[in-house]
Design a protein around this motif. Structure first.
Motif, PDB file in Angstrom:
ATOM      1  N   GLY A  45       0.789  -1.227   0.000  1.00  0.00           N
ATOM      2  CA  GLY A  45       0.000   0.000   0.000  1.00  0.00           C
ATOM      3  C   GLY A  45       0.815   1.267   0.000  1.00  0.00           C
ATOM      4  N   ASN A  46       2.134   1.165   0.128  1.00  0.00           N
ATOM      5  CA  ASN A  46       3.005   2.343   0.132  1.00  0.00           C
ATOM      6  C   ASN A  46       3.585   2.554  -1.259  1.00  0.00           C
ATOM      7  N   VAL A  47       3.449   3.775  -1.769  1.00  0.00           N
ATOM      8  CA  VAL A  47       3.950   4.122  -3.099  1.00  0.00           C
ATOM      9  C   VAL A  47       5.210   4.959  -2.965  1.00  0.00           C
ATOM     10  N   SER A  48       6.257   4.596  -3.708  1.00  0.00           N
ATOM     11  CA  SER A  48       7.498   5.378  -3.735  1.00  0.00           C
ATOM     12  C   SER A  48       7.983   5.479  -5.167  1.00  0.00           C
ATOM     13  N   ILE A  49       8.805   6.482  -5.418  1.00  0.00           N
ATOM     14  CA  ILE A  49       9.322   6.706  -6.776  1.00  0.00           C
ATOM     15  C   ILE A  49      10.837   6.819  -6.708  1.00  0.00           C
ATOM     16  N   ARG A  50      11.505   5.904  -7.389  1.00  0.00           N
ATOM     17  CA  ARG A  50      12.972   5.893  -7.394  1.00  0.00           C
ATOM     18  C   ARG A  50      13.452   6.665  -8.618  1.00  0.00           C
ATOM     19  N   TRP A  51      14.182   7.764  -8.380  1.00  0.00           N
ATOM     20  CA  TRP A  51      14.637   8.649  -9.452  1.00  0.00           C
ATOM     21  C   TRP A  51      16.088   8.369  -9.829  1.00  0.00           C
ATOM     22  N   LYS A  52      16.332   8.401 -11.140  1.00  0.00           N
ATOM     23  CA  LYS A  52      17.708   8.232 -11.622  1.00  0.00           C
ATOM     24  C   LYS A  52      17.934   9.108 -12.849  1.00  0.00           C
ATOM     25  N   TYR A  53      19.187   9.429 -13.029  1.00  0.00           N
ATOM     26  CA  TYR A  53      19.580  10.350 -14.106  1.00  0.00           C
ATOM     27  C   TYR A  53      20.292   9.537 -15.188  1.00  0.00           C
ATOM     28  N   ALA A  54      19.852   9.690 -16.401  1.00  0.00           N
ATOM     29  CA  ALA A  54      20.428   8.952 -17.530  1.00  0.00           C
ATOM     30  C   ALA A  54      21.515   9.800 -18.187  1.00  0.00           C
ATOM     31  N   TYR A  55      22.676   9.177 -18.407  1.00  0.00           N
ATOM     32  CA  TYR A  55      23.766   9.899 -19.082  1.00  0.00           C
ATOM     33  C   TYR A  55      24.622   8.898 -19.857  1.00  0.00           C
ATOM     34  N   LYS A  56      25.406   9.444 -20.785  1.00  0.00           N
ATOM     35  CA  LYS A  56      26.296   8.577 -21.555  1.00  0.00           C
ATOM     36  C   LYS A  56      27.729   8.788 -21.104  1.00  0.00           C
ATOM     37  N   TRP A  57      28.437   7.659 -20.955  1.00  0.00           N
ATOM     38  CA  TRP A  57      29.862   7.717 -20.599  1.00  0.00           C
ATOM     39  C   TRP A  57      30.610   6.756 -21.502  1.00  0.00           C
TER      40      TRP A  57
END
Length: 478
Positions: A45-57
């Motif tokens: 019942g708990n909602v969370s949002i995992r954020w990540k940054y996309a980049y090229k290396w």
């Protein structure tokens, strides 16, 4: 499924919109601005949002974790994305930089812990050392009671808070001088021996060995040079026959005066019966005062007239101990019989005044005798202790006497009665010198000779104590 803010693609999600995300969106992606993407998760019942940054290396697609909403607010998450973008602009892989930062932080923490541990170790005090030594390094026959008492009284208040690394010979010398100034030179010597034993133990063990890197200060102080020039540990005091009679008269006079006094507070309280009996038993049996005070009633066989001293109660030479059986003369047997008739404990012959299940303190009798020869003390009067000269003998011209002097007196009397030196040694429970072969094969216990020696001594004491009474009786008749 990729979802966008209500304002359209390329815009930012608001906090209200993020809080409105439901479990139905689990697994969907939320596209924010400038390469920031959130993955919706739902658990119980708990909602969370995992954020990540996309980049090229180096042509490869990489992801940099920026945090989870709502554990982190969205502004902080975007700030972390901005830091990652700046690192990329500077030619730094932000994911590698995060790992490096963790390593540096861990190293910093470990350095702080190590520094604090080293600081704590360097600041370990004499009291810290004493507590460890008391637990792991020393085990004396009395359960370390006297050791604890002497350290609590004289050592810890003086040097207990000192770091071990700063302990110096001056600290120890001042400590011993203070004890000697109270007139208890023997105590100063005993403290020196105990402190020396503790520091020698510490020298062999970490962390104490490191704290004594500058050397053991106890080795630099010779306490025997601090005591008075006329002090000697070897005593030769022997009570004369007149002094033995004088001691008897003192006991009798004090008791009679006390009994007749209308106000008991106006006269000196006589020595307790058990104290008087220790005097006569030390004299008639040649026992040590500690052996006597540790006696239990089961050690006394009144029918066989024997007193058994187990080896754990004896004080052997060089820590070698042996059982001893003392054959009781009429005189010695009478002392035990009177003690039995007035016994307050079924276990101990000399029970503690406040606890019948424990024996009397081993220093009590010596203190009582010493306190009543105050003229020989170089200390001031002690609070709640007797401080008089009621037990001074021969006007003090022969010096102070102790309970141990009675043992020497009895042995000297045996010698005067013609008892052989080897028998006297055995009556005193001395370990007999000689080759190991001789001790291994010769096991005769001198039972008959020792019984006769103690009987002769008891008869002689009876004669000494009765002689003056007979003279006074004859004078009275005349």
């Amino acid at each position: 499924m990729t979802r966008y803010p209500k304002t359209g693609k390329g815009t930012k999600w608001t906090v209200r919109e993020l809080k409105a995300v439901t479990q139905d969106w689990r697994g969907d992606s939320l596209a924010d601005s400038e390469g920031l993407t959130g993955e919706v998760r739902a658990n119980n019942g708990n909602v969370s949002i995992r954020w990540k940054y996309a980049y090229k290396w180096q042509t490869k697609l990489c992801w940099y974790s920026c945090g989870t909403f709502p554990d982190h607010d969205i502004a902080t998450i975007r700030e972390r994305r901005n830091i990652a973008k700046k690192q990329l602009a500077d030619g730094v892989n932000p994911s590698v930089a995060k790992v490096a930062e963790k390593i540096i932080n861990q190293q910093t923490i470990e350095m702080v812990i190590a520094y604090n541990a080293e600081k704590l170790e360097n600041d370990l005090t004499v009291n810290d050392l004493y507590q460890v030594w008391l637990t792991d390094g020393v085990a004396r026959k009395d359960g370390n009671k006297n050791l604890i008492r002497s350290f609590d009284k004289d050592v810890l208040p003086q040097i207990g808070k000192l770091p071990v690394r700063t302990l110096s010979e001056k600290h120890l010398r001042d400590l011993y001088k203070g004890v000697i100034a109270r007139g208890v030179q023997r105590t100063a010597i005993d403290l020196s021996n105990s402190i020396g034993q503790m520091l020698r133990w510490a020298e062999k063990r970490q962390p104490w060995r490191g704290l004594l890197a500058e050397g053991n200060p106890a080795q630099l102080v010779d306490v025997k040079k601090l005591v008075s020039h006329d002090y000697t540990e070897e005593r030769s005091r022997v009570l004369s026959e007149n002094e033995i009679r004088e001691l008897r008269d003192i006991f009798k006079t004090m008791q009679t005066t006390y009994d007749k006094a209308e106000n008991k507070y106006d006269v000196k309280k006589p020595l307790a019966l058990h104290t008087q009996k220790t005097v006569w038993l030390c004299l008639s049996s040649l026992c040590r005062i500690g052996e006597l005070l540790l006696t239990k009633w089961r050690h006394i066989d009144f029918e066989k007239r024997e007193w058994f001293i187990p080896q754990e109660n004896s004080k052997g030479q060089r820590n070698k101990k042996q059982d001893q059986v003392i054959y009781l003369s009429d005189f010695a047997l009478r002392q035990f019989s009177e003690l039995k008739a007035n016994a307050t404990s079924d276990k101990w012959v000399f029970p503690s005044r406040n606890d019948a299940d424990n024996h009397i303190d081993l220093k009590t009798i010596s203190k009582q005798v010493g306190d009543r020869q105050f003229q020989f003390k170089s200390r001031s009067a002690l609070l709640n202790r007797t401080n008089d000269d009621s037990l001074v003998l021969s006007g003090g011209q022969n010096g102070e006497w102790t309970p141990h002097d009675l043992r020497r007196t009895g042995a000297t009397m045996m010698q005067a009665l013609g008892v052989g030196l080897d028998v006297i040694d055995r009556c005193q429970n001395h370990l007999i010198a000689g080759s190991k072969v001789r001790r291994h094969y010769l096991h005769y216990d001198y039972h008959t000779e020792k019984r006769e020696a103690w009987a002769k001594l008891g008869e002689r004491i009876e004669q000494i104590l009765a002689a003056e009474n007979l003279i006074m009786l004859r004078r009275a008749k005349a």
